[in-house]
Design a protein around this motif. Sequence first.
Motif, mmCIF file in Angstrom:
data_model
loop_
_atom_site.group_PDB
_atom_site.id
_atom_site.type_symbol
_atom_site.label_atom_id
_atom_site.label_comp_id
_atom_site.label_asym_id
_atom_site.label_seq_id
_atom_site.Cartn_x
_atom_site.Cartn_y
_atom_site.Cartn_z
ATOM 1 N N ILE A 79 0.841 -1.208 0.000
ATOM 2 C CA ILE A 79 0.000 0.000 0.000
ATOM 3 C C ILE A 79 0.871 1.251 0.000
ATOM 4 O O ILE A 79 0.538 2.261 -0.633
ATOM 5 C CB ILE A 79 -0.941 -0.029 1.216
ATOM 6 C CG1 ILE A 79 -1.979 -1.141 1.041
ATOM 7 C CG2 ILE A 79 -1.643 1.307 1.409
ATOM 8 C CD1 ILE A 79 -2.798 -1.428 2.285
ATOM 9 N N ALA A 80 2.022 1.197 0.707
ATOM 10 C CA ALA A 80 2.923 2.350 0.728
ATOM 11 C C ALA A 80 3.501 2.627 -0.661
ATOM 12 O O ALA A 80 3.667 3.787 -1.053
ATOM 13 C CB ALA A 80 4.045 2.109 1.730
ATOM 14 N N PHE A 81 3.805 1.566 -1.414
ATOM 15 C CA PHE A 81 4.306 1.748 -2.780
ATOM 16 C C PHE A 81 3.207 2.262 -3.709
ATOM 17 O O PHE A 81 3.404 3.233 -4.438
ATOM 18 C CB PHE A 81 4.861 0.430 -3.326
ATOM 19 C CG PHE A 81 6.226 0.083 -2.816
ATOM 20 C CD1 PHE A 81 7.304 0.922 -3.036
ATOM 21 C CD2 PHE A 81 6.439 -1.088 -2.109
ATOM 22 C CE1 PHE A 81 8.559 0.609 -2.563
ATOM 23 C CE2 PHE A 81 7.695 -1.416 -1.625
ATOM 24 C CZ PHE A 81 8.759 -0.569 -1.853
ATOM 25 N N SER A 82 2.043 1.599 -3.661
ATOM 26 C CA SER A 82 0.942 1.969 -4.561
ATOM 27 C C SER A 82 -0.367 1.459 -3.971
ATOM 28 O O SER A 82 -0.634 0.254 -3.996
ATOM 29 C CB SER A 82 1.159 1.363 -5.959
ATOM 30 O OG SER A 82 0.066 1.668 -6.805
ATOM 31 N N PRO A 83 -1.198 2.336 -3.412
ATOM 32 C CA PRO A 83 -2.458 1.895 -2.784
ATOM 33 C C PRO A 83 -3.414 1.308 -3.824
ATOM 34 O O PRO A 83 -3.696 1.938 -4.857
ATOM 35 C CB PRO A 83 -3.033 3.183 -2.174
ATOM 36 C CG PRO A 83 -1.887 4.142 -2.127
ATOM 37 C CD PRO A 83 -0.984 3.787 -3.267
ATOM 38 N N THR A 84 -3.905 0.105 -3.545
ATOM 39 C CA THR A 84 -4.885 -0.550 -4.412
ATOM 40 C C THR A 84 -5.999 -1.136 -3.554
ATOM 41 O O THR A 84 -5.796 -1.429 -2.365
ATOM 42 C CB THR A 84 -4.249 -1.675 -5.244
ATOM 43 O OG1 THR A 84 -3.720 -2.677 -4.363
ATOM 44 C CG2 THR A 84 -3.143 -1.136 -6.141
ATOM 45 N N ALA A 85 -7.172 -1.311 -4.170
ATOM 46 C CA ALA A 85 -8.300 -1.894 -3.452
ATOM 47 C C ALA A 85 -8.009 -3.332 -3.027
ATOM 48 O O ALA A 85 -8.412 -3.769 -1.947
ATOM 49 C CB ALA A 85 -9.558 -1.846 -4.332
ATOM 50 N N VAL A 86 -7.278 -4.065 -3.867
ATOM 51 C CA VAL A 86 -6.959 -5.465 -3.557
ATOM 52 C C VAL A 86 -6.063 -5.556 -2.326
ATOM 53 O O VAL A 86 -6.281 -6.391 -1.434
ATOM 54 C CB VAL A 86 -6.294 -6.138 -4.768
ATOM 55 C CG1 VAL A 86 -5.843 -7.543 -4.415
ATOM 56 C CG2 VAL A 86 -7.255 -6.178 -5.956
ATOM 57 N N CYS A 115 -11.541 -2.094 4.546
ATOM 58 C CA CYS A 115 -12.556 -2.351 3.520
ATOM 59 C C CYS A 115 -13.162 -1.048 3.011
ATOM 60 O O CYS A 115 -13.449 -0.905 1.813
ATOM 61 C CB CYS A 115 -13.655 -3.251 4.083
ATOM 62 S SG CYS A 115 -13.129 -4.957 4.359
ATOM 63 N N THR A 116 -13.348 -0.096 3.900
ATOM 64 C CA THR A 116 -13.870 1.209 3.475
ATOM 65 C C THR A 116 -12.892 1.900 2.534
ATOM 66 O O THR A 116 -13.293 2.494 1.531
ATOM 67 C CB THR A 116 -14.135 2.081 4.710
ATOM 68 O OG1 THR A 116 -15.071 1.417 5.572
ATOM 69 C CG2 THR A 116 -14.707 3.430 4.306
ATOM 70 N N GLU A 117 -11.587 1.820 2.853
ATOM 71 C CA GLU A 117 -10.576 2.399 1.958
ATOM 72 C C GLU A 117 -10.589 1.699 0.597
ATOM 73 O O GLU A 117 -10.437 2.347 -0.445
ATOM 74 C CB GLU A 117 -9.190 2.282 2.593
ATOM 75 C CG GLU A 117 -8.986 3.161 3.812
ATOM 76 C CD GLU A 117 -9.033 4.634 3.486
ATOM 77 O OE1 GLU A 117 -8.727 4.989 2.330
ATOM 78 O OE2 GLU A 117 -9.372 5.436 4.368
ATOM 79 N N ALA A 118 -10.757 0.387 0.608
ATOM 80 C CA ALA A 118 -10.811 -0.353 -0.660
ATOM 81 C C ALA A 118 -12.006 0.089 -1.499
ATOM 82 O O ALA A 118 -11.896 0.263 -2.721
ATOM 83 C CB ALA A 118 -10.892 -1.857 -0.379
#
Length: 466
Positions: A128-135, A157-160
């Motif tokens: 997530i620190a490199f590249s935030p993704t929903a997965v 889950c809310t962030e996703a």
Amino acid sequence: MLLSRIGSVSEVKRREHLRIMDFKGFLNDLQDWELSRKHEEAPHTNKNPQKENDSASQNTGLGASRRDTLSFDNARSNSRQYNDPFSRVTSSFVSEDIPDAVSEKDLGNEYFKQKKYKEAIDCYSRSIAFSPTAVAYANRAMAYIKLRRFQEAEDDCTEALNLDDRYIKAYSRRATSRKELAKFKESMEDAEFALRLEPNNQEIKKQHADAKSLYDKAMLDKVSGALKSTVKGTQKEVKLDTKKNGGSIHPISHITQKSGPAKGNEQQIPAKDSYLMEEVDSNKIRSRAQRQEADGSSSSNNVQHVKRNQKGSKQHVQTSIQQLASRAASLATAEAAKNITPPTTAYQFEVSWRGFSGDRSLQTCLLKAISPHELPKIFKNALSTALLIDIIKCVASFFNEQMDLAVSYMEHLTKVPRFDMIVMCLPSTDKDDLRKIWDEVFCGEATPMEFAEILDNLRSKYCLGQ
């Protein structure tokens, strides 16, 4: 730990970049040396042969030239060896032992399979620190669930869903987290929305049924608890009333008189006077008996009256509890309407819309909180047929007051993705309702010509014919 690793990765990349630039500079210098050698050899080839003493020098020069050419060929072959796979060497320098978002996520998945959930969380956090993704957020939420850290799982889950509002696994895992946090209503709503996206998903069907069962049980316990407290309060009031009305009721003991001859020096009463005294005493006894009987009958009447009042109070409580619950719900809904915030996703809109179910004025406020041109962006592929018909009915409720706004909503609804497919799949009953709204409201006599023309053009898009 994460920041230190990121810093070390940046240092490695910088060093490898410098090495590549040095090697590239070496190749450029080699090419320049080759060009300079060609220019130096060009005059010797154009001159005629000289004297014999020059021939030796020429042979010597030729030998040196051959040696130089040989060394140059070796260098050139070496340069080809490095130059041909240049991109491969560069990529190997950059990619070797350097983590990125995908590799960290994959490593987290491996740790998760091994049930090393804390290590998996660390890997997902680096991803997530490199590249935030929903997965990545949803995977970390699942690891949190395994560790029973349900609040962190709900937040992830809310962030996703903020990154992808149609990610079914995020809805499902948030429903699980909210169920464990006793947020049964929100859990049921998440499962219901996920089920709407995948109607044939058996796992989500079961999850929705479980969440609905828990929500119904919680509501039943809440209502029954309120009913019991109300009945207990009423019973206390009835007991106090009974004590006040019946507290003065006491049986009166019979009064007996003993008569006998006078003793000692006591004065004797004449016979006539004695008769009169007995008559008076008997009258007193009869009057007292009558009062006792009257008090007894009044006390029994009071008890019967209290019992009737108690029965009436219980019936009144039982009949009015639903009205009180409904009134409380209406007040809560009205209070919520004061703080309506414009939804940004289809999920937020549908949850708020169902919360205002049965109150068209509140649903109108919710719809008007959204600009018409935002509808395609909000709903994306999540608009259902039932919600579409409900929105159109809501638009019809304020059409006569704000025709321009109503027409704008009807226009932008047609721009929602998959709108044509949704309209084609409308049940016949919904189409009949839509046709009736169109004929009686949208195309009524009070509709100005400018709006009537727009609505006539929209009729075909709503598959209503001409």
